[in-house]
Motif scaffolding. Structure first.
Motif, short mmCIF file in Angstrom:
data_model
loop_
_atom_site.label_atom_id
_atom_site.label_comp_id
_atom_site.label_asym_id
_atom_site.label_seq_id
_atom_site.Cartn_x
_atom_site.Cartn_y
_atom_site.Cartn_z
N LEU A 49 -0.06 38.16 17.83
CA LEU A 49 -0.29 36.71 17.84
C LEU A 49 -1.78 36.40 17.85
O LEU A 49 -2.23 35.49 17.15
N ASP A 50 -2.54 37.14 18.66
CA ASP A 50 -3.99 36.91 18.72
C ASP A 50 -4.66 37.21 17.38
O ASP A 50 -5.57 36.49 16.96
N ALA A 51 -4.20 38.25 16.69
CA ALA A 51 -4.76 38.59 15.37
C ALA A 51 -4.44 37.49 14.36
O ALA A 51 -5.29 37.08 13.56
N LEU A 52 -3.21 36.99 14.41
CA LEU A 52 -2.81 35.89 13.54
C LEU A 52 -3.63 34.64 13.85
O LEU A 52 -4.09 33.94 12.95
N ASP A 53 -3.85 34.39 15.13
CA ASP A 53 -4.66 33.25 15.57
C ASP A 53 -6.08 33.36 14.99
O ASP A 53 -6.59 32.39 14.41
N SER A 54 -6.68 34.53 15.12
CA SER A 54 -8.04 34.73 14.60
C SER A 54 -8.11 34.54 13.09
O SER A 54 -9.03 33.91 12.57
N ASP A 62 -6.53 25.68 13.07
CA ASP A 62 -6.55 25.65 14.53
C ASP A 62 -6.06 26.95 15.15
O ASP A 62 -6.14 27.13 16.35
N GLY A 63 -5.52 27.84 14.36
CA GLY A 63 -4.99 29.07 14.89
C GLY A 63 -3.62 28.85 15.51
O GLY A 63 -3.06 27.77 15.46
N VAL A 64 -3.07 29.90 16.08
CA VAL A 64 -1.76 29.82 16.72
C VAL A 64 -1.83 28.97 17.98
O VAL A 64 -0.99 28.11 18.23
N TRP A 65 -2.85 29.23 18.78
CA TRP A 65 -2.92 28.61 20.11
C TRP A 65 -3.43 27.18 20.08
O TRP A 65 -3.43 26.52 21.11
N GLY A 66 -3.85 26.68 18.93
CA GLY A 66 -4.34 25.31 18.86
C GLY A 66 -3.49 24.37 18.02
O GLY A 66 -3.87 23.24 17.78
N THR A 95 6.69 31.46 10.37
CA THR A 95 7.69 31.70 9.34
C THR A 95 6.96 32.13 8.07
O THR A 95 5.76 31.92 7.94
N LYS A 96 7.69 32.68 7.16
CA LYS A 96 7.08 33.14 5.91
C LYS A 96 6.60 31.99 5.03
O LYS A 96 5.73 32.16 4.19
N ASP A 97 7.15 30.77 5.24
CA ASP A 97 6.79 29.64 4.39
C ASP A 97 6.11 28.50 5.14
O ASP A 97 6.08 27.38 4.69
N SER A 98 5.53 28.81 6.31
CA SER A 98 4.83 27.77 7.06
C SER A 98 3.35 28.08 7.14
O SER A 98 2.90 29.12 6.65
N VAL A 99 2.62 27.18 7.77
CA VAL A 99 1.19 27.40 7.96
C VAL A 99 0.96 28.67 8.76
O VAL A 99 0.07 29.45 8.49
N LEU A 100 1.81 28.90 9.77
CA LEU A 100 1.70 30.11 10.58
C LEU A 100 2.59 31.19 9.94
O LEU A 100 3.69 31.45 10.37
#
Length: 142
Positions: A49-54, A62-66, A95-100
């Motif tokens: 999650l932190d790597a995805l956030d970065s 905004d990343g995952v946490w924002g 998800t595969k089709d979302s911003v995250l």
């Protein structure tokens, strides 16, 4: 009807505090859920999650946490005496089709575990913000 302007002013004043309360609640919820004695995810999943956030932040997001968002509502809640409450209006979800977007190597089970943890995190943040809101209302009305 005479109470409406007072409630409106109270909401406006509370909203001016919302960003500060959100930042504080995010830190506390993260520590409780991901760094505590019984974290909801493994250290490897938190690193994911932190790597995805970065990565998302490097892309200007905004990343995952924002990405979680909160609002103040006037419908009242079952957990407080106040007519004001807090709701999470956007829960981050991978998800595969979302911003995250999850990485291509993210299996469905891991994706679901991460999303369940993000949901729990957002709901905990909302609860912590609501505690701040309740205290704000008590101090304002006393």
């Amino acid at each position: 009807m005479a109470e409406f302007p007072d409630e409106r002013q109270l909401v406006l004043r509370a909203r001016s505090q919302l960003d500060q309360w959100t930042k504080s609640a995010r830190k506390e919820a993260y520590a409780e859920l991901f760094e505590g004695d019984e974290p909801v995810l493994s250290p490897e999943e938190v690193q994911l999650l932190d790597a995805l956030d970065s990565e998302l932040e490097r892309q200007g997001g905004d990343g995952v946490w924002g990405t979680d968002q909160y609002g103040i509502h006037t419908a009242g809640t079952s957990s407080s005496d106040s007519s004001l409450g807090v709701v999470c209006v956007y829960h981050p979800q991978i998800t595969k089709d979302s911003v995250l977007r999850g990485g291509d190597n993210l299996d469905d089970e891991t994706e679901e575990r991460l999303n369940a943890a993000l949901w729990q995190y957002s709901e905990r943040v909302a609860t912590l913000i609501e505690a701040e809101l309740d205290e704000f209302v008590r101090q304002t009305q006393s």
